[in-house]
Design a protein around this motif. Structure first.
Motif, PDB file in Angstrom:
ATOM      1  N   GLN A   1       0.829  -1.211   0.000  1.00  0.00           N
ATOM      2  CA  GLN A   1       0.000   0.000   0.000  1.00  0.00           C
ATOM      3  C   GLN A   1       0.865   1.264   0.000  1.00  0.00           C
ATOM      4  O   GLN A   1       0.462   2.303  -0.505  1.00  0.00           O
ATOM      5  CB  GLN A   1      -0.932   0.006   1.217  1.00  0.00           C
ATOM      6  CG  GLN A   1      -2.135  -0.905   1.016  1.00  0.00           C
ATOM      7  CD  GLN A   1      -3.009  -0.989   2.248  1.00  0.00           C
ATOM      8  OE1 GLN A   1      -2.573  -0.648   3.344  1.00  0.00           O
ATOM      9  NE2 GLN A   1      -4.219  -1.475   2.081  1.00  0.00           N
ATOM     10  N   SER A   2       2.042   1.144   0.594  1.00  0.00           N
ATOM     11  CA  SER A   2       2.891   2.339   0.708  1.00  0.00           C
ATOM     12  C   SER A   2       3.694   2.601  -0.565  1.00  0.00           C
ATOM     13  O   SER A   2       4.194   3.690  -0.772  1.00  0.00           O
ATOM     14  CB  SER A   2       3.858   2.190   1.886  1.00  0.00           C
ATOM     15  OG  SER A   2       4.857   1.238   1.564  1.00  0.00           O
ATOM     16  N   ILE A   3       3.820   1.591  -1.422  1.00  0.00           N
ATOM     17  CA  ILE A   3       4.651   1.756  -2.616  1.00  0.00           C
ATOM     18  C   ILE A   3       3.893   2.586  -3.663  1.00  0.00           C
ATOM     19  O   ILE A   3       2.701   2.400  -3.874  1.00  0.00           O
ATOM     20  CB  ILE A   3       5.085   0.377  -3.173  1.00  0.00           C
ATOM     21  CG1 ILE A   3       6.266   0.530  -4.122  1.00  0.00           C
ATOM     22  CG2 ILE A   3       3.955  -0.364  -3.845  1.00  0.00           C
ATOM     23  CD1 ILE A   3       6.975  -0.782  -4.385  1.00  0.00           C
ATOM     24  N   SER A   4       4.598   3.537  -4.245  1.00  0.00           N
ATOM     25  CA  SER A   4       3.959   4.401  -5.238  1.00  0.00           C
ATOM     26  C   SER A   4       4.199   3.855  -6.639  1.00  0.00           C
ATOM     27  O   SER A   4       5.071   3.016  -6.854  1.00  0.00           O
ATOM     28  CB  SER A   4       4.519   5.817  -5.142  1.00  0.00           C
ATOM     29  OG  SER A   4       5.863   5.837  -5.585  1.00  0.00           O
TER      30      SER A   4
ATOM     31  N   GLU B   1       7.669   4.383  -7.775  1.00  0.00           N
ATOM     32  CA  GLU B   1       8.621   3.402  -7.242  1.00  0.00           C
ATOM     33  C   GLU B   1       8.595   2.116  -8.061  1.00  0.00           C
ATOM     34  O   GLU B   1       9.633   1.500  -8.281  1.00  0.00           O
ATOM     35  CB  GLU B   1       8.312   3.120  -5.766  1.00  0.00           C
ATOM     36  CG  GLU B   1       8.767   4.246  -4.848  1.00  0.00           C
ATOM     37  CD  GLU B   1       8.397   4.009  -3.400  1.00  0.00           C
ATOM     38  OE1 GLU B   1       9.246   4.207  -2.534  1.00  0.00           O
ATOM     39  OE2 GLU B   1       7.235   3.617  -3.141  1.00  0.00           O
TER      40      GLU B   1
ATOM     41  N   GLU C   1       9.950  14.979  -5.750  1.00  0.00           N
ATOM     42  CA  GLU C   1      10.398  13.958  -6.701  1.00  0.00           C
ATOM     43  C   GLU C   1      11.424  14.520  -7.673  1.00  0.00           C
ATOM     44  O   GLU C   1      12.364  13.831  -8.071  1.00  0.00           O
ATOM     45  CB  GLU C   1       9.192  13.380  -7.447  1.00  0.00           C
ATOM     46  CG  GLU C   1       8.351  12.469  -6.572  1.00  0.00           C
ATOM     47  CD  GLU C   1       7.111  11.958  -7.268  1.00  0.00           C
ATOM     48  OE1 GLU C   1       6.670  10.855  -6.954  1.00  0.00           O
ATOM     49  OE2 GLU C   1       6.571  12.688  -8.122  1.00  0.00           O
TER      50      GLU C   1
ATOM     51  N   ARG D   1      12.093   6.287  -0.669  1.00  0.00           N
ATOM     52  CA  ARG D   1      11.567   5.436   0.401  1.00  0.00           C
ATOM     53  C   ARG D   1      11.909   5.989   1.779  1.00  0.00           C
ATOM     54  O   ARG D   1      11.071   6.018   2.662  1.00  0.00           O
ATOM     55  CB  ARG D   1      12.117   4.014   0.258  1.00  0.00           C
ATOM     56  CG  ARG D   1      11.569   3.036   1.252  1.00  0.00           C
ATOM     57  CD  ARG D   1      10.789   1.942   0.632  1.00  0.00           C
ATOM     58  NE  ARG D   1       9.596   2.327  -0.085  1.00  0.00           N
ATOM     59  CZ  ARG D   1       8.368   2.157   0.394  1.00  0.00           C
ATOM     60  NH1 ARG D   1       8.180   1.701   1.587  1.00  0.00           N
ATOM     61  NH2 ARG D   1       7.319   2.442  -0.340  1.00  0.00           N
ATOM     62  N   THR D   2      13.143   6.431   1.963  1.00  0.00           N
ATOM     63  CA  THR D   2      13.528   6.922   3.287  1.00  0.00           C
ATOM     64  C   THR D   2      12.966   8.315   3.549  1.00  0.00           C
ATOM     65  O   THR D   2      12.796   8.702   4.698  1.00  0.00           O
ATOM     66  CB  THR D   2      15.061   6.975   3.447  1.00  0.00           C
ATOM     67  OG1 THR D   2      15.604   7.806   2.411  1.00  0.00           O
ATOM     68  CG2 THR D   2      15.670   5.601   3.370  1.00  0.00           C
ATOM     69  N   GLY D   3      12.668   9.059   2.471  1.00  0.00           N
ATOM     70  CA  GLY D   3      12.097  10.391   2.661  1.00  0.00           C
ATOM     71  C   GLY D   3      13.124  11.479   2.803  1.00  0.00           C
ATOM     72  O   GLY D   3      12.867  12.629   2.490  1.00  0.00           O
TER      73      GLY D   3
ATOM     74  N   ARG E   1       1.476  10.887  -2.435  1.00  0.00           N
ATOM     75  CA  ARG E   1       1.257  10.461  -1.042  1.00  0.00           C
ATOM     76  C   ARG E   1       2.590  10.273  -0.316  1.00  0.00           C
ATOM     77  O   ARG E   1       2.688  10.536   0.880  1.00  0.00           O
ATOM     78  CB  ARG E   1       0.459   9.149  -1.030  1.00  0.00           C
ATOM     79  CG  ARG E   1      -0.090   8.800   0.344  1.00  0.00           C
ATOM     80  CD  ARG E   1      -1.130   7.719   0.214  1.00  0.00           C
ATOM     81  NE  ARG E   1      -0.554   6.462  -0.198  1.00  0.00           N
ATOM     82  CZ  ARG E   1       0.010   5.589   0.652  1.00  0.00           C
ATOM     83  NH1 ARG E   1       0.057   5.860   1.938  1.00  0.00           N
ATOM     84  NH2 ARG E   1       0.502   4.452   0.222  1.00  0.00           N
ATOM     85  N   GLN E   2       3.601   9.860  -1.070  1.00  0.00           N
ATOM     86  CA  GLN E   2       4.929   9.673  -0.466  1.00  0.00           C
ATOM     87  C   GLN E   2       5.480  11.005   0.049  1.00  0.00           C
ATOM     88  O   GLN E   2       6.150  11.053   1.078  1.00  0.00           O
ATOM     89  CB  GLN E   2       5.897   9.064  -1.489  1.00  0.00           C
ATOM     90  CG  GLN E   2       5.798   7.560  -1.614  1.00  0.00           C
ATOM     91  CD  GLN E   2       4.454   7.086  -2.108  1.00  0.00           C
ATOM     92  OE1 GLN E   2       3.809   7.759  -2.902  1.00  0.00           O
ATOM     93  NE2 GLN E   2       4.019   5.930  -1.656  1.00  0.00           N
TER      94      GLN E   2
ATOM     95  N   ALA F   1       6.531  11.956   3.832  1.00  0.00           N
ATOM     96  CA  ALA F   1       7.844  12.512   4.177  1.00  0.00           C
ATOM     97  C   ALA F   1       7.712  13.814   4.968  1.00  0.00           C
ATOM     98  O   ALA F   1       8.475  14.056   5.902  1.00  0.00           O
ATOM     99  CB  ALA F   1       8.660  12.741   2.907  1.00  0.00           C
TER     100      ALA F   1
ATOM    101  N   LYS G   1      10.870  14.565   7.447  1.00  0.00           N
ATOM    102  CA  LYS G   1      12.051  14.206   6.667  1.00  0.00           C
ATOM    103  C   LYS G   1      12.198  15.107   5.448  1.00  0.00           C
ATOM    104  O   LYS G   1      13.200  15.060   4.750  1.00  0.00           O
ATOM    105  CB  LYS G   1      11.952  12.749   6.202  1.00  0.00           C
ATOM    106  CG  LYS G   1      12.147  11.762   7.331  1.00  0.00           C
ATOM    107  CD  LYS G   1      12.047  10.350   6.831  1.00  0.00           C
ATOM    108  CE  LYS G   1      12.387   9.366   7.945  1.00  0.00           C
ATOM    109  NZ  LYS G   1      12.149   7.982   7.529  1.00  0.00           N
TER     110      LYS G   1
END
Lengths: 166, 73
Positions: free
Chosen positions: A12-15, A18, A91, A160-162, B33-34, B38, B43
């Motif tokens: 669910q968290s993967i965009s 990604e 991004e 992923r880590t932000g 959403r990412q 963040a 972050k």
């Protein structure tokens, strides 16, 4: 948290970006593996043959294009118009960080290739010691493939880590 | 040299706004959403434009959403 719940949360968290980057990374890694496998398994005659080398480079280019086209067609089918959405500011920044490392690797690769070419002309260096013709070309191709892999891996990691700058 | 960190209360505000999801907020402010994840995790500091868009969504002034915690090393 159970393993299935953790997997569900991860999916669910993967965009979609990604997923795209992961496919690009897999394709680049496979192309790198294909190139190195052919170079390391080649005979001395093959390594010295410009025709064999040209064919190998042509294969690498064709495989890259075909795999990328196939993967993007599949992604276009499964995406919900996400493929056409522009990158947001974060991004774009992550993309720039990826390209920064790409530039470092390409510059290093070109410098090593030039040094190797000069060393070969002066009669020393690994291309003479280990009898590897066209070594500067191999170095540049490897640098290019490594740069691509690093670019995609960096973007995936940073995304992923932000943390972009950390 | 003085340094600081920008924190925010977006997670709480989302909860207070009918339990708005990260995806809903992301769509309203035009990011992924990412990126919202963040920002919430401190972050990533959003651009001024995105910060103002978040403030508009929650109908609050910026300083009630984002806090600059100053610290000197």
């Amino acid at each position: 948290m159970t393993r299935s719940a953790a997997l569900k949360e991860f999916l669910q968290s993967i965009s979609f970006r990604e997923v795209t980057l992961s496919i690009d990374l897999l394709v680049s890694t496979y192309i790198g593996y294909f190139y190195l496998k052919n170079v390391f398994s080649a005979s001395s005659e093959q390594l010295a043959s410009p025709v064999w080398l040209s064919e190998l480079l042509l294969q690498v280019i064709i495989y890259s294009i075909v795999l990328m086209v196939i993967s993007y067609i599949v992604l276009a089918f499964i995406s919900d118009d996400e493929l056409e959405q522009p990158l947001d500011v974060r991004e774009k920044q992550i993309s720039l960080v990826g390209y920064k490392y790409t530039t470092y690797i390409l510059q290093t690769g070109i410098c090593i290739a030039i040094f190797q070419y000069q060393a070969h002309a002066q009669g020393f260096g690994p291309s003479i010691e280990y009898n590897i013709p066209f070594l500067p070309l191999h170095i540049m191709v490897c640098a290019f493939l490594l740069a691509e892999i690093t670019n995609y891996a960096t973007q995936l990691y940073k995304g992923r880590t932000g943390a972009i700058y950390g | 040299m003085a340094s600081g960190v920008i924190t925010n209360s977006i997670r709480t505000l989302r909860f207070l706004n009918n339990e708005m999801t990260q995806k809903q907020l992301a769509q309203e402010i035009g990011v992924t959403r990412q990126t919202v994840m963040a920002i919430e995790a401190n972050k990533y500091s959003p651009s001024l434009e995105v910060a103002f868009k978040i403030a508009t969504v929650f109908k609050l002034p910026l300083e009630e959403i984002f806090q600059y915690q100053h610290s000197s090393d």
